[in-house]
Design a protein around this motif. Structure first.
Motif, short mmCIF file in Angstrom:
data_model
loop_
_atom_site.label_atom_id
_atom_site.label_comp_id
_atom_site.label_asym_id
_atom_site.label_seq_id
_atom_site.Cartn_x
_atom_site.Cartn_y
_atom_site.Cartn_z
N ASN A 69 -17.82 -28.24 -15.29
CA ASN A 69 -18.68 -28.22 -14.06
C ASN A 69 -19.50 -29.28 -13.97
O ASN A 69 -20.39 -29.69 -14.83
CB ASN A 69 -19.45 -26.64 -14.31
CG ASN A 69 -20.23 -26.65 -12.99
OD1 ASN A 69 -20.65 -27.50 -12.37
ND2 ASN A 69 -20.34 -25.36 -12.58
N PRO A 70 -19.37 -30.16 -13.02
CA PRO A 70 -20.13 -31.44 -12.77
C PRO A 70 -21.73 -31.18 -12.49
O PRO A 70 -22.67 -32.19 -12.76
CB PRO A 70 -19.66 -32.11 -11.55
CG PRO A 70 -18.99 -30.87 -10.80
CD PRO A 70 -18.42 -29.92 -11.93
N PHE A 71 -22.17 -29.77 -12.32
CA PHE A 71 -23.40 -29.65 -12.15
C PHE A 71 -24.25 -29.14 -13.61
O PHE A 71 -25.35 -29.26 -13.53
CB PHE A 71 -23.79 -28.58 -10.92
CG PHE A 71 -23.27 -29.00 -9.68
CD1 PHE A 71 -22.35 -28.71 -8.96
CD2 PHE A 71 -24.19 -29.82 -9.03
CE1 PHE A 71 -22.02 -29.17 -7.58
CE2 PHE A 71 -23.71 -30.52 -7.70
CZ PHE A 71 -22.63 -30.10 -7.07
N LYS A 72 -23.43 -28.68 -14.22
CA LYS A 72 -23.86 -28.33 -15.58
C LYS A 72 -24.24 -29.40 -16.33
O LYS A 72 -23.15 -30.23 -16.64
CB LYS A 72 -23.05 -27.23 -16.41
CG LYS A 72 -23.07 -25.82 -15.48
CD LYS A 72 -22.34 -24.68 -16.51
CE LYS A 72 -22.83 -23.55 -15.85
NZ LYS A 72 -21.61 -22.51 -16.30
N ASP A 73 -25.29 -29.41 -17.10
CA ASP A 73 -25.33 -30.59 -17.96
C ASP A 73 -24.57 -30.57 -19.35
O ASP A 73 -24.58 -29.37 -19.73
CB ASP A 73 -26.92 -30.54 -18.42
CG ASP A 73 -27.87 -30.82 -17.47
OD1 ASP A 73 -28.65 -29.92 -17.19
OD2 ASP A 73 -27.63 -31.60 -16.52
N ILE B 243 -17.57 -21.29 -15.66
CA ILE B 243 -16.65 -22.33 -16.48
C ILE B 243 -17.17 -23.14 -17.46
O ILE B 243 -18.48 -23.32 -17.23
CB ILE B 243 -15.84 -23.30 -15.42
CG1 ILE B 243 -16.68 -23.86 -14.44
CG2 ILE B 243 -14.94 -22.56 -14.58
CD1 ILE B 243 -16.03 -24.78 -13.53
N ASP C 159 -12.32 -18.33 -9.45
CA ASP C 159 -13.59 -18.46 -9.06
C ASP C 159 -14.70 -18.85 -10.06
O ASP C 159 -15.03 -18.00 -10.96
CB ASP C 159 -14.03 -16.83 -8.73
CG ASP C 159 -15.33 -16.79 -7.80
OD1 ASP C 159 -16.09 -17.97 -7.93
OD2 ASP C 159 -15.63 -15.86 -7.04
N PRO C 160 -15.18 -19.98 -10.10
CA PRO C 160 -16.04 -20.77 -11.15
C PRO C 160 -17.32 -19.91 -11.37
O PRO C 160 -17.85 -19.64 -12.33
CB PRO C 160 -16.45 -22.09 -10.85
CG PRO C 160 -15.26 -22.30 -9.80
CD PRO C 160 -14.83 -21.01 -9.11
N LEU C 161 -18.08 -19.41 -10.17
CA LEU C 161 -19.21 -18.70 -10.38
C LEU C 161 -19.00 -17.46 -10.71
O LEU C 161 -19.82 -16.84 -11.43
CB LEU C 161 -19.82 -18.63 -8.84
CG LEU C 161 -20.40 -20.11 -8.29
CD1 LEU C 161 -20.74 -19.88 -6.93
CD2 LEU C 161 -21.65 -20.42 -9.33
N LEU C 162 -17.80 -16.87 -10.59
CA LEU C 162 -17.49 -15.58 -11.29
C LEU C 162 -17.22 -15.48 -12.69
O LEU C 162 -17.81 -14.82 -13.48
CB LEU C 162 -16.55 -15.01 -10.42
CG LEU C 162 -16.12 -13.43 -10.77
CD1 LEU C 162 -17.28 -12.43 -10.19
CD2 LEU C 162 -14.77 -12.83 -9.86
#
Lengths: 392, 76
Positions: free
Chosen positions: B65-69, B60, B54-57
């Protein structure tokens, strides 16, 4: 002594009997009801007596249901979860802001490719975004305002949407940006009141809808035919969610009658019903294993219902939270529950322990919709402040 | 007589509704239930088994994570 004429009286009684007989026959031989003339003639029962008997039976059954449920309530979920490791600090920030809607964002859905998002708003616009780059890929203007529902097809090749037009329409998405999407629109569902939610089933071929007319319905996309309808809510149905594919053909719906109903998609039968919320249920979402579901309501609480225990097993609430929860979703493992609220915040709950682990600020108006991405790396929230935010 | 007929008609609708409710309650009362302790244990077990994925838990790294800069390269 004058003898009374028995013939006249006999004829009169016979006539009266025939009249009652015909009256009962017309009343009870309604659509789908089998009629047994011998039985009716023998009983000559008044309708009001049978209603009273039925009411008594339904009261007895309700009490029995409560007793059965109470017998199995041996412990609370958060007590069992005391031995689980508490969660650490969460740092979740807005990573992308999607701007482009001209009015309140009402609904959004992720594509299975984990990067595209479809969103709909009050101004009638439906936009497909690439969430990585924040570019708009497609835009459609619906003929109605308040597009309250939108969904991405499993193949990623179409989107469904609807709202005050009482319909659910499917738009195939073409690769050609210049093509007018509205021209290829297909009207699939017809309700007698607003469309509140829609979802494709496992394929692009069937859509499940819920409506302000109090019903849910399953439709064939190609022909527009109604495959099954689901009656049982006593007021507007506001939300629905399909069970994860492994657990079979059921879905849950929530409505203004404060009830959450679980339905069998094949028979149209309501198999379980839960009524513990104190106000409209705005959002329902299955737990990833399919054994439970969460709900968010105008009573400012989110609740977890276990389907096999057939009862509510957790309430997520705080005295400081007084605004309704509009939208809920689980993280991939089911440990976290994200709730978007009407006080502009997103609360993150520890599902097992029942405690709040984070509160996220950022939106400038109510959060109306919230979905976790298919691979669980992020979640997206849409708001009345006209924007969508992707958090990770 | 018409009044009598219409009141008898609405009482037949009431009866149909009452019958439907009893039928529904019978279906709901007949399902098999398990104890909350067992249901809770199963929910906990599912969380435990899937927590690592679970990435949100778990959180990562930004690179995955493609959303994290992604952090700018320190060499440059």
């Amino acid at each position: 002594m004058k003898r009374k004429c028995s013939c006249k009286r006999h004829i009169f009684c016979l006539g009266l009997f025939c009249f009652i007989y015909i009256l009962f026959f017309k009343m009870l031989c309604g659509p789908g009801e089998r009629y047994l003339p011998r039985k009716m003639a023998a009983q000559e029962v008044q309708p009001s007596e049978t209603i009273a008997k039925l009411k008594l039976e339904s009261e007895t059954l309700k009490t029995k249901l409560e007793e059965e449920r109470a017998k199995l309530h041996d412990v609370e979920l958060h007590q069992v979860a005391e031995k689980v490791e508490p969660l650490g600090q969460f740092v979740m920030k807005t990573r992308r802001t999607l701007k482009g809607h001209g009015n309140k964002v009402l609904c959004m859905d992720w594509c299975k490719d984990k990067r595209r998002i479809v969103s709909s708003s009050q101004d009638g616009k439906v936009i497909v975004w690439d969430a990585f780059t924040t570019n708009k890929e497609h835009a459609v203007t619906m003929p109605c305002t308040w597009v309250m529902a939108c969904a991405y097809a499993p193949s990623g090749c179409a989107v469904a949407c609807g709202g005050l037009d009482n319909k659910c329409s499917v738009y195939p998405l073409s690769l050609d940006k210049n093509e007018n999407l509205a021209a290829k629109k297909k009207s699939v569902a017809m309700h007698t009141n607003y469309l509140s939610a829609c979802s494709f089933t496992n394929s692009d071929m069937q859509i499940l809808t819920s409506s302000g007319d109090g019903t849910c319905a399953l439709w064939d996309v190609e022909s527009g035919q109604l495959l099954q309808s689901f009656h049982g809510h006593a007021a507007d149905v506001l939300c629905l969610d399909l069970a994860p594919s492994e657990t079979g053909n059921t879905f849950v719906s929530g409505g203004c009658d404060k009830k959450a109903n679980v339905w069998d998609m094949r028979t149209g039968q309501c198999i379980q019903s839960f009524e513990t919320h104190e106000s409209d249920i705005n959002s329902v979402r299955y737990y990833p294993s399919g054994d439970a579901f969460a709900s968010g309501s105008d009573d400012a609480t989110c609740r977890l219902y276990d389907l096999r225990a057939d009862r509510e097993v957790a309430i997520y609430s705080k005295e400081s939270i007084i605004f309704g929860a509009s939208s809920v979703d689980f993280s991939l493992s089911g440990r976290l529950l994200f709730g978007g609220y009407n006080d502009y915040t997103i609360n993150v709950w520890d599902v097992l322990k029942g405690t709040r682990v984070a509160i996220l600020f950022g939106h400038e108006n109510r959060v109306s919709t919230l979905r976790v991405s298919p691979d669980g790396t992020a979640f997206c929230s849409g708001s009345w402040d006209h924007t969508l935010r992707v958090w990770a | 007589m018409l009044l009598k007929m219409s009141s008898k008609m609405s009482s037949s609708t009431n009866m149909a509704n009452a019958r439907r409710m009893v039928q529904q309650l019978r279906v709901e009362a007949s399902i098999e239930r398990i104890k909350v302790s067992k249901a809770s244990a199963d929910l906990m077990r599912y969380c435990g088994e899937h927590a690592k994925q679970d990435p949100l838990l778990m959180g990562i790294p930004a690179s995955e994570n493609p959303f994290k800069d992604k952090k700018p390269c320190t060499i440059l």
